[in-house]
Design an enzyme around this catalytic site. Structure first.
Site: not given
Length: 310
Positions: A171, A233-234, A264, A283, A286
Site C-alpha cells: 500500500d 472483493t474490491a 453487474e 457482490h 460485505g
C-alpha cells in the site's frame, strides 16, 4: 414528493426509523428504472443507494433539492463525487460497517480454494468416492499478500495471522513506520510485483480508479506462483477478466474467488463461462444480516442528522 428516496435494499428497521422523521420512498427495485428514479428525485433532499444506482450527471440533473447521497457500502465509483461536490451534495459512505463481513468472506474463500474439498456433493451422490481428487492443502504456513491495507485488509490480516499465515501487504499510501504494521505483524513490501511473486494467496483491497483499473492484468498474473489463488472483493475492474480466465484455464494459477465484476449482473456470455477452479458470488461479500443492519443504521443516522441540520 419525498424527502428521502431509497433505490436499493436497506434494513427495514433503519427505513422505519427514517420514516418516523421524514417522508420516505423506499423501493429496492427502483434502481432498475432510472427514468422513474430521476422523476422521484425532484424535490427530494436525500438519496440512499448501494452500488448499482449510477449517481451521474443524468440522474443529478433532475435532483434539484438534493443535499446528501448515502452509500450503503464503501465503494464510491458509481457516484460522481466531483459533480456532487460542485453542487454541495454530501456523499456519505458506510465506512467500516461491513469490514467484518468482507474479512470473513476472504478467509472463507481462501479456505475453500486452498483446501479444494468442497464441491463434490454431486459426484458423491452419484456413487463416486473421489478422495484422491480432493486432497488439497492447508493455509497454515502460507503467505497471504494484501493489495491495499485499509480497514478491511487489516481485519483480514488479524484473522489470517491467528490461522498461522504470514501476511504481507502493499500500500504505497501508507508509511512503513505506521504503528499498525507492527501491531498486526504484517510486513510491508515495496512493490506490487514483489507481493504477487511472493504470495500463495492474493487478496485485493483497493478502490477502482483510473490507476487501479486492470491493475491485475496478464503481466501481473504471470508473476504469481503456479499454485497461488486470487480473491477479489474490491471492484471488478481491478482485474483484467480475460487475462484471469485464460490463466485459470491454462492452469497458470490454482484458483480464484470473485465477488465483484466489471459488469453487474454478469452477462450470459461472460469470459468466465466454463472456467475451472473459480468461485463466483454476486457482490455479496460485505452483505450479511448483521452488516446490513449496521450499514443501514449508520447511513440512516448520518443522513437524518444532515437533513435535520439543513
Amino acid at each position: 414528493m419525498s424527502d428521502v428516496v431509497i433505490s436499493e435494499f436497506m434494513d427495514q428497521t433503519a427505513v422505519d426509523g427514517l420514516r418516523a422523521r421524514f417522508d420516505v420512498l423506499y423501493e429496492p427495485a427502483l434502481v432498475n428504472d432510472p427514468e422513474r428514479l430521476a422523476r422521484e428525485l425532484r424535490g427530494a433532499r436525500a438519496l440512499i443507494v448501494r452500488n448499482r444506482t449510477q449517481v451521474n450527471e443524468a440522474l443529478l440533473e433532475s435532483a434539484d433539492s438534493l443535499c446528501v447521497v448515502g452509500r450503503l457500502g464503501v465503494g464510491l465509483d458509481n457516484i460522481d463525487q466531483t459533480l456532487c461536490a460542485a453542487r454541495n451534495i454530501q456523499v456519505v459512505p458506510a465506512t467500516g460497517a461491513n469490514n467484518t463481513s468482507v474479512a470473513e468472506y476472504v478467509i472463507a474463500a481462501m479456505l475453500v480454494l486452498v483446501r479444494g474439498a468442497f464441491g463434490a456433493s454431486d459426484s458423491m451422490l452419484a456413487g463416486e468416492w473421489p478422495r484422491s481428487r480432493l486432497i488439497g492443502g492447508e493455509i497454515s504456513g502460507r503467505t497471504l499478500g494484501l493489495v491495499g491495507f485499509g480497514g478491511i485488509a487489516r481485519e483480514v490480516a488479524s484473522r489470517a495471522r491467528a490461522m498461522g499465515l504470514e501476511v504481507h501487504a502493499f500500500d504505497p499510501a501508507l508509511a512503513e513506520d505506521a504503528p499498525f504494521w507492527k501491531a498486526l505483524q504484517v510486513a510491508p513490501v515495496d512493490s506490487l510485483d514483489q507481493l504477487l511473486a511472493g504470495s500463495d494467496v492474493v487478496s485485493l483491497h483497493v478502490p477502482l480508479t483510473p490507476r487501479t483499473r486492470h491493475l491485475v492484468d496478464a503481466e501481473k498474473i504471470a508473476l504469481m506462483r503456479p499454485g497461488a489463488v486470487l480473491i477479489n472483493t474490491a471492484r471488478g475492474g481491478v482485474i483484467d477478466d480475460a487475462a484471469l480466465a485464460r490463466a485459470l484455464r491454462d492452469g497458470r494459477i490454482a484458483g480464484a474467488a470473485l465477488d465483484v465484476f466489471e459488469t453487474e449482473p454478469m452477462p450470459a456470455d461472460s469470459v468466465y463461462r466454463d472456467t475451472p477452479n473459480l468461485v463466483l458470488t454476486p457482490h455479496i461479500a460485505g452483505v450479511t444480516r448483521e452488516s446490513n443492519a449496521r450499514v443501514s443504521a449508520m447511513i440512516a443516522r448520518v443522513v437524518g442528522r444532515i437533513l435535520e441540520a439543513a
